[in-house]
Design a protein around this motif. Structure first.
Motif, PDB file in Angstrom:
ATOM      1  N   MET A   1     122.957 -26.948 103.940  1.00  0.00           N
ATOM      2  CA  MET A   1     123.414 -26.450 102.666  1.00  0.00           C
ATOM      3  C   MET A   1     124.917 -26.614 102.512  1.00  0.00           C
ATOM      4  SD  MET A   1     121.113 -23.050 101.948  1.00  0.00           S
ATOM      5  CE  MET A   1     121.759 -22.801 100.314  1.00  0.00           C
ATOM      6  N   SER A   2     125.630 -26.678 103.626  1.00  0.00           N
ATOM      7  CA  SER A   2     127.082 -26.785 103.535  1.00  0.00           C
ATOM      8  C   SER A   2     127.504 -28.086 102.871  1.00  0.00           C
ATOM      9  CB  SER A   2     127.725 -26.653 104.915  1.00  0.00           C
ATOM     10  OG  SER A   2     127.253 -27.654 105.774  1.00  0.00           O
ATOM     11  N   SER A   3     126.624 -29.089 102.881  1.00  0.00           N
ATOM     12  CA  SER A   3     126.950 -30.352 102.209  1.00  0.00           C
ATOM     13  C   SER A   3     126.937 -30.190 100.686  1.00  0.00           C
ATOM     14  CB  SER A   3     125.969 -31.441 102.630  1.00  0.00           C
ATOM     15  OG  SER A   3     124.660 -31.120 102.210  1.00  0.00           O
ATOM     16  N   LEU A   4     126.361 -29.098 100.207  1.00  0.00           N
ATOM     17  CA  LEU A   4     126.318 -28.846  98.761  1.00  0.00           C
ATOM     18  C   LEU A   4     127.546 -28.095  98.259  1.00  0.00           C
ATOM     19  CD1 LEU A   4     122.585 -27.741  98.529  1.00  0.00           C
ATOM     20  CD2 LEU A   4     123.520 -29.998  98.045  1.00  0.00           C
ATOM     21  N   CYS A   5     128.353 -27.575  99.179  1.00  0.00           N
ATOM     22  CA  CYS A   5     129.529 -26.780  98.815  1.00  0.00           C
ATOM     23  C   CYS A   5     130.795 -27.467  99.290  1.00  0.00           C
ATOM     24  CB  CYS A   5     129.470 -25.400  99.471  1.00  0.00           C
ATOM     25  SG  CYS A   5     128.052 -24.417  99.048  1.00  0.00           S
ATOM     26  N   THR A   6     131.883 -27.149  98.631  1.00  0.00           N
ATOM     27  CA  THR A   6     133.182 -27.597  99.130  1.00  0.00           C
ATOM     28  C   THR A   6     133.687 -26.532 100.101  1.00  0.00           C
ATOM     29  OG1 THR A   6     134.380 -26.494  97.348  1.00  0.00           O
ATOM     30  CG2 THR A   6     133.688 -28.776  96.956  1.00  0.00           C
ATOM     31  N   PRO A   7     134.524 -26.911 101.064  1.00  0.00           N
ATOM     32  CA  PRO A   7     135.023 -25.932 102.026  1.00  0.00           C
ATOM     33  C   PRO A   7     135.787 -24.770 101.372  1.00  0.00           C
ATOM     34  CG  PRO A   7     135.389 -28.141 102.848  1.00  0.00           C
ATOM     35  CD  PRO A   7     134.876 -28.279 101.443  1.00  0.00           C
ATOM     36  N   ARG A   8     136.296 -24.957 100.174  1.00  0.00           N
ATOM     37  CA  ARG A   8     137.013 -23.878  99.490  1.00  0.00           C
ATOM     38  C   ARG A   8     136.087 -22.950  98.706  1.00  0.00           C
ATOM     39  NH1 ARG A   8     140.419 -27.147  96.043  1.00  0.00           N
ATOM     40  NH2 ARG A   8     139.972 -29.008  97.204  1.00  0.00           N
ATOM     41  N   SER A   9     134.799 -23.255  98.677  1.00  0.00           N
ATOM     42  CA  SER A   9     133.839 -22.452  97.920  1.00  0.00           C
ATOM     43  C   SER A   9     133.639 -21.078  98.559  1.00  0.00           C
ATOM     44  CB  SER A   9     132.498 -23.182  97.855  1.00  0.00           C
ATOM     45  OG  SER A   9     131.500 -22.353  97.322  1.00  0.00           O
ATOM     46  N   ASP A  10     133.344 -20.097  97.716  1.00  0.00           N
ATOM     47  CA  ASP A  10     133.043 -18.749  98.212  1.00  0.00           C
ATOM     48  C   ASP A  10     131.772 -18.724  99.058  1.00  0.00           C
ATOM     49  OD1 ASP A  10     135.231 -17.837  96.812  1.00  0.00           O
ATOM     50  OD2 ASP A  10     134.053 -17.152  95.078  1.00  0.00           O
ATOM     51  N   TYR A  11     130.930 -19.715  98.879  1.00  0.00           N
ATOM     52  CA  TYR A  11     129.634 -19.738  99.546  1.00  0.00           C
ATOM     53  C   TYR A  11     129.592 -20.690 100.743  1.00  0.00           C
ATOM     54  CZ  TYR A  11     128.449 -17.450  95.202  1.00  0.00           C
ATOM     55  OH  TYR A  11     128.424 -16.593  94.141  1.00  0.00           O
ATOM     56  N   TYR A  12     130.711 -21.301 101.080  1.00  0.00           N
ATOM     57  CA  TYR A  12     130.715 -22.288 102.159  1.00  0.00           C
ATOM     58  C   TYR A  12     130.338 -21.669 103.503  1.00  0.00           C
ATOM     59  CZ  TYR A  12     132.019 -26.269 104.992  1.00  0.00           C
ATOM     60  OH  TYR A  12     131.979 -27.324 105.862  1.00  0.00           O
ATOM     61  N   GLU A  13     130.877 -20.507 103.820  1.00  0.00           N
ATOM     62  CA  GLU A  13     130.553 -19.847 105.089  1.00  0.00           C
ATOM     63  C   GLU A  13     129.068 -19.491 105.159  1.00  0.00           C
ATOM     64  OE1 GLU A  13     131.841 -15.911 107.707  1.00  0.00           O
ATOM     65  OE2 GLU A  13     132.813 -16.280 105.784  1.00  0.00           O
ATOM     66  N   LEU A  14     128.535 -19.024 104.043  1.00  0.00           N
ATOM     67  CA  LEU A  14     127.108 -18.697 103.979  1.00  0.00           C
ATOM     68  C   LEU A  14     126.266 -19.963 104.174  1.00  0.00           C
ATOM     69  CD1 LEU A  14     124.803 -16.707 103.393  1.00  0.00           C
ATOM     70  CD2 LEU A  14     125.137 -17.194 100.965  1.00  0.00           C
ATOM     71  N   ALA A  15     126.672 -21.047 103.537  1.00  0.00           N
ATOM     72  CA  ALA A  15     125.927 -22.301 103.662  1.00  0.00           C
ATOM     73  C   ALA A  15     125.951 -22.807 105.099  1.00  0.00           C
ATOM     74  CB  ALA A  15     126.508 -23.347 102.715  1.00  0.00           C
ATOM     75  N   GLU A  16     127.094 -22.703 105.759  1.00  0.00           N
ATOM     76  CA  GLU A  16     127.164 -23.121 107.161  1.00  0.00           C
ATOM     77  C   GLU A  16     126.272 -22.259 108.046  1.00  0.00           C
ATOM     78  OE1 GLU A  16     131.373 -23.169 108.166  1.00  0.00           O
ATOM     79  OE2 GLU A  16     131.229 -25.354 108.312  1.00  0.00           O
ATOM     80  N   MET A  17     126.219 -20.976 107.746  1.00  0.00           N
ATOM     81  CA  MET A  17     125.389 -20.068 108.534  1.00  0.00           C
ATOM     82  C   MET A  17     123.908 -20.394 108.342  1.00  0.00           C
ATOM     83  SD  MET A  17     125.660 -15.959 108.843  1.00  0.00           S
ATOM     84  CE  MET A  17     127.308 -16.097 109.502  1.00  0.00           C
TER      85      MET A  17
END
Length: 133
Positions: A1-17
């Motif tokens: 899912m992290s590929s769907l977000c930019t690293p500056r996104s509020d949801y990036y940490e959640l996507a990586e998890m």
């Protein structure tokens, strides 16, 4: 899912998890606590009168429904028996065997006398007829 977000996104940490947790675990209803925390932050920011726990429960329920539907579909395609007592896979294998071995083109002289009436039947009419119960 992290590929769907930019690293500056509020949801990036959640996507990586979620990526580290794995898709199978997610579909089995194992969600990171960060889902709750992220939803709680969103509720407070938007001044909503909702509860993050209810949202997480609904998410888990929907994920489990996906898994259940996949399981039901698989059981239906693998184990469900048709009126002939065969599964769809077995029926397809039988049809393929008949086509491969030319069993559909039987020499009428090789049929038993009791079975020769089958050659005179109109199978289109049989298919259009009503079924007896």
């Amino acid at each position: 899912m992290s590929s769907l977000c930019t690293p500056r996104s509020d949801y990036y940490e959640l996507a990586e998890m979620v990526d580290s947790l794995g898709f199978r675990n997610l579909l089995e209803g194992r969600i990171p606590k960060l889902f709750y925390d992220t939803r709680l932050t969103d509720i407070k920011r938007r001044c909503l009168n909702k509860h993050a726990g209810h949202w997480c429960n609904g998410l888990i329920l929907r994920l489990l429904q996906i898994t259940h539907r996949q399981w039901t579909y698989r059981n239906g395609t693998v184990h469900l028996k048709g009126p002939d007592g065969l599964s769809p896979k077995q029926t397809q294998a039988l049809v393929q065997r008949c086509e491969d071995e030319d069993l559909l083109w039987t020499d009428p002289s090789t049929l038993l006398d009791d079975d020769r009436y089958l050659l005179d039947l109109d199978f289109d009419d049989l298919g259009d007829g009503t079924a007896a119960s």
